[in-house]
Design a protein around this motif. Structure first.
Motif, PDB file in Angstrom:
ATOM      1  N   THR A  86       0.812  -1.232   0.000  1.00  0.00           N
ATOM      2  CA  THR A  86       0.000   0.000   0.000  1.00  0.00           C
ATOM      3  C   THR A  86       0.839   1.272   0.000  1.00  0.00           C
ATOM      4  O   THR A  86       0.305   2.366  -0.078  1.00  0.00           O
ATOM      5  CB  THR A  86      -0.930   0.015   1.225  1.00  0.00           C
ATOM      6  OG1 THR A  86      -0.136  -0.089   2.420  1.00  0.00           O
ATOM      7  CG2 THR A  86      -1.913  -1.149   1.164  1.00  0.00           C
ATOM      8  N   SER A  87       2.160   1.131   0.117  1.00  0.00           N
ATOM      9  CA  SER A  87       3.023   2.313   0.174  1.00  0.00           C
ATOM     10  C   SER A  87       3.235   2.887  -1.223  1.00  0.00           C
ATOM     11  O   SER A  87       3.426   2.142  -2.195  1.00  0.00           O
ATOM     12  CB  SER A  87       4.380   1.940   0.788  1.00  0.00           C
ATOM     13  OG  SER A  87       5.278   3.032   0.695  1.00  0.00           O
ATOM     14  N   MET A  88       3.205   4.228  -1.312  1.00  0.00           N
ATOM     15  CA  MET A  88       3.460   4.908  -2.579  1.00  0.00           C
ATOM     16  C   MET A  88       4.953   5.064  -2.832  1.00  0.00           C
ATOM     17  O   MET A  88       5.361   5.563  -3.885  1.00  0.00           O
ATOM     18  CB  MET A  88       2.793   6.293  -2.573  1.00  0.00           C
ATOM     19  CG  MET A  88       1.283   6.244  -2.400  1.00  0.00           C
ATOM     20  SD  MET A  88       0.479   5.413  -3.780  1.00  0.00           S
ATOM     21  CE  MET A  88       0.711   6.630  -5.067  1.00  0.00           C
ATOM     22  N   ASN A  89       5.770   4.646  -1.849  1.00  0.00           N
ATOM     23  CA  ASN A  89       7.222   4.828  -1.971  1.00  0.00           C
ATOM     24  C   ASN A  89       7.895   3.736  -2.799  1.00  0.00           C
ATOM     25  O   ASN A  89       9.011   3.934  -3.273  1.00  0.00           O
ATOM     26  CB  ASN A  89       7.877   4.850  -0.582  1.00  0.00           C
ATOM     27  CG  ASN A  89       7.675   6.186   0.089  1.00  0.00           C
ATOM     28  OD1 ASN A  89       6.829   6.961  -0.338  1.00  0.00           O
ATOM     29  ND2 ASN A  89       8.450   6.457   1.128  1.00  0.00           N
ATOM     30  N   ILE A  91       7.547   1.359  -6.056  1.00  0.00           N
ATOM     31  CA  ILE A  91       6.787   1.177  -7.295  1.00  0.00           C
ATOM     32  C   ILE A  91       7.420   0.027  -8.077  1.00  0.00           C
ATOM     33  O   ILE A  91       8.597   0.110  -8.466  1.00  0.00           O
ATOM     34  CB  ILE A  91       6.793   2.463  -8.157  1.00  0.00           C
ATOM     35  CG1 ILE A  91       6.185   3.640  -7.363  1.00  0.00           C
ATOM     36  CG2 ILE A  91       6.012   2.239  -9.451  1.00  0.00           C
ATOM     37  CD1 ILE A  91       7.177   4.534  -6.691  1.00  0.00           C
ATOM     38  N   GLU A 110       7.196  11.393 -12.496  1.00  0.00           N
ATOM     39  CA  GLU A 110       6.886  11.085 -11.091  1.00  0.00           C
ATOM     40  C   GLU A 110       8.062  11.368 -10.155  1.00  0.00           C
ATOM     41  O   GLU A 110       7.866  11.759  -9.005  1.00  0.00           O
ATOM     42  CB  GLU A 110       6.487   9.611 -10.966  1.00  0.00           C
ATOM     43  CG  GLU A 110       5.119   9.287 -11.549  1.00  0.00           C
ATOM     44  CD  GLU A 110       4.836   7.791 -11.547  1.00  0.00           C
ATOM     45  OE1 GLU A 110       5.652   7.047 -10.961  1.00  0.00           O
ATOM     46  OE2 GLU A 110       3.831   7.376 -12.142  1.00  0.00           O
ATOM     47  N   LYS A 121      12.040   7.017  -2.567  1.00  0.00           N
ATOM     48  CA  LYS A 121      11.162   6.385  -3.560  1.00  0.00           C
ATOM     49  C   LYS A 121      11.994   5.315  -4.263  1.00  0.00           C
ATOM     50  O   LYS A 121      13.071   5.616  -4.800  1.00  0.00           O
ATOM     51  CB  LYS A 121      10.702   7.412  -4.599  1.00  0.00           C
ATOM     52  CG  LYS A 121       9.364   8.036  -4.334  1.00  0.00           C
ATOM     53  CD  LYS A 121       8.941   8.854  -5.551  1.00  0.00           C
ATOM     54  CE  LYS A 121       7.526   9.400  -5.351  1.00  0.00           C
ATOM     55  NZ  LYS A 121       7.088  10.165  -6.541  1.00  0.00           N
TER      56      LYS A 121
END
Length: 522
Positions: A86-89, A91, A110, A121
């Motif tokens: 669930t982390s946006m960090n 990808i 991005e 990220k």
């Protein structure tokens, strides 16, 4: 709740759980402890060796709020979010399906935005070699000057396909194939946790079959357990599920080849086919068996290199004494060539049979490495006193007393031909023209005679063609074609011509007999 595959259920969550890649794990942990984290990493290596797993652990470790000795704690908010996906960090991108320039341009847009939580990220690009040239060029500038909060981890099984301009901007880590011992130890631990009883020999065979891939090993183990659910998983069970063959079968096969007993070898192949064994796997395993024999012959101290039991080692040593070096190298060459051909072959059984017959009959090959074997075959016949086999027909027909040639009578038809056999003989060429392509080609060389029990005898010029036409599936095909054409059922016998003999001196040509009868009637 749905079942989770073993390789997913037991995917390592910490660096300490990663097996067989200590050189990489230690380096990455040291970088995290010393805060010397790079901006681009390239993970290379064969499938199932831990590239993506290590990338995910590394992504958690660099964002972990309370890292423990360079590993993620697994308890903080960031660790739990990344683990849950669930982390946006973090990808993850599959380059196989996102390999265009536009996909990489989205990444470039991005990376301009800092992470909302955590320090880094992390972009994990799997199968990065699948990117197009344009996509690689688009990625190049971002890799060269990325923001300090961005880390790229590129994973690939084919590093040679990646442009040198990308390679030179990454720290490269090569993931090794995992050893059989390491895979076996890991599977034993997991089976204790799963409370599944497994035989040690079965575990080691699966580890060997996995060819250095932990994921492959766990997938194979999963498959075997599912087939024998609730039972102890034994070595024989594993062989059955994987379509593999026990080493005792290889031993018997090799000994029959050394005796040049083509009939026994073909019988073994027939049994293996009927048992449903996978012939591609059999070819690979027998090549490995021959390789072990070569190791035994090469040195007296190969016990540590060979992953075999004490009983199998004794058996290998005995067989190593029975075979000459040049013959063993020829066998390995034949089966290595066969392994490459098996991948694309539609008639795997025929190719295997031809390879085994070539091993038994070195005179069929004209290559230099078969010359010694051909001479040895001649010497063996002389030692057995089989002089006639070594002489041309005219020589052994005329070695009677005082050099007077003995007149040899040609075989005669002892009794009248049965009507069914006569019908088949007169229609055989039209019948054979309707056979399957392979059988039709071989039957062009066939001659017809009659057996002692009034069978239709099909005589082929050599052992290979006789073994192919004489296979049960081809004999059954012929029976059905004959029945459809003549309305009669005829028993079929397939023979081969003896070396140096002529058909007319050994058999009655019933096609000629039928033709003569027809001519007289006319």
């Amino acid at each position: 709740m749905s079942y989770t595959a073993l390789y997913r259920k037991f995917r390592p969550a910490e660096f300490e759980d990663v097996k067989g890649q200590d050189h990489i794990v230690t380096t990455l942990k040291n970088q995290i402890r010393a805060e010397r984290i790079g901006h681009a990493y390239l993970f290379c290596g064969t499938r199932g060796t831990g590239k993506t797993t290590v990338a995910k652990i590394f992504a958690r470790a660099v964002n972990c709020q309370h890292p423990v000795d360079g590993s993620p704690c697994g308890e903080c908010e960031m660790c739990r979010a990344i683990a849950a996906g669930t982390s946006m960090n973090v990808i993850e991108i599959d380059a196989a399906s996102n390999n265009g320039v536009d996909n990489i341009r989205e990444i470039r847009e991005e990376v301009a935005y800092r992470p909302t939580e955590g320090r880094y990220k992390v972009y994990i690009i799997d199968e990065v070699h699948m990117l197009s040239i344009g996509a690689f060029n688009a990625l190049l500038k971002t890799l060269e000057e990325p923001p300090e909060y961005v880390i790229f981890i590129l994973a690939t099984t084919e590093a040679h396909k990646i442009p040198i301009t990308i390679l030179s901007r990454c720290q490269r880590y090569d993931f090794k194939r995992i050893t059989i011992d390491t895979i076996a130890a890991r599977m034993n631990d997991l089976m204790q946790q799963e409370q599944v009883e497994v035989e040690e020999k079965a575990i080691r065979y699966i580890a060997k079959a996995a060819d250095g891939s932990m994921r492959d090993a766990l997938s194979l183990l999963d498959q075997c357990i599912a087939f024998y659910l609730g039972q102890k998983l034994t070595y024989d069970h594993v062989l059955e599920v994987l379509g593999a063959v026990d080493t005792d079968v290889f031993s018997m096969l090799l000994r029959n080849v050394l005796k040049r007993d083509v009939s026994a070898v073909m019988h073994s192949v027939e049994e293996l086919v009927m048992q449903g064994r996978e012939l591609g796997q059999l070819t690979a395993d027998f090549t490995w068996y021959l390789r072990n024999l070569l190791f035994i012959k090469s040195s007296d101290n190969m016990e540590d290199v060979l992953d075999v039991s004490t009983e199998n080692l004794a058996q290998l040593k005995e067989e190593a004494e029975m075979i000459e070096d040049d013959a063993l190298l020829r066998y390995i060459r034949i089966f290595s060539e066969l392994s490459g051909q098996m991948k694309y072959a539609t008639q795997k059984r025929v190719m295997l049979e031809v390879a085994l017959i070539k091993m038994c009959r070195p005179q069929m090959e004209v290559r230099d490495d078969s010359l010694l074997e051909r001479i040895r075959a001649v010497e063996e016949k002389l030692e057995r006193g089989d002089f006639t086999a070594m002489l041309p027909e005219t020589a052994y027909q005329h070695h009677q007393l005082e050099g007077i040639p003995a007149k040899k009578e040609k075989p005669k038809l002892e009794k009248a031909l049965k009507e069914e056999v006569r019908n088949v003989a007169s229609n055989f060429r039209s019948i054979s023209s309707e056979a399957s392509p392979m059988l039709r080609n071989y039957l062009k060389q066939a001659r017809l005679s009659v057996g002692s029990m009034d069978q239709l005898m099909i005589v082929m010029p050599d052992e290979i063609s006789a073994s192919i036409v004489g296979s049960e599936e081809h004999k059954e095909e012929l029976r059905q074609l004959i029945e459809a054409k003549t309305g009669k059922t005829v028993e079929i016998e397939v023979r081969k011509m003896d070396d140096g003999r002529r058909f007319d001196d050994c058999f009655v040509d019933i096609e000629k007999v039928v033709h003569m009868d027809i001519t007289v009637e006319d």
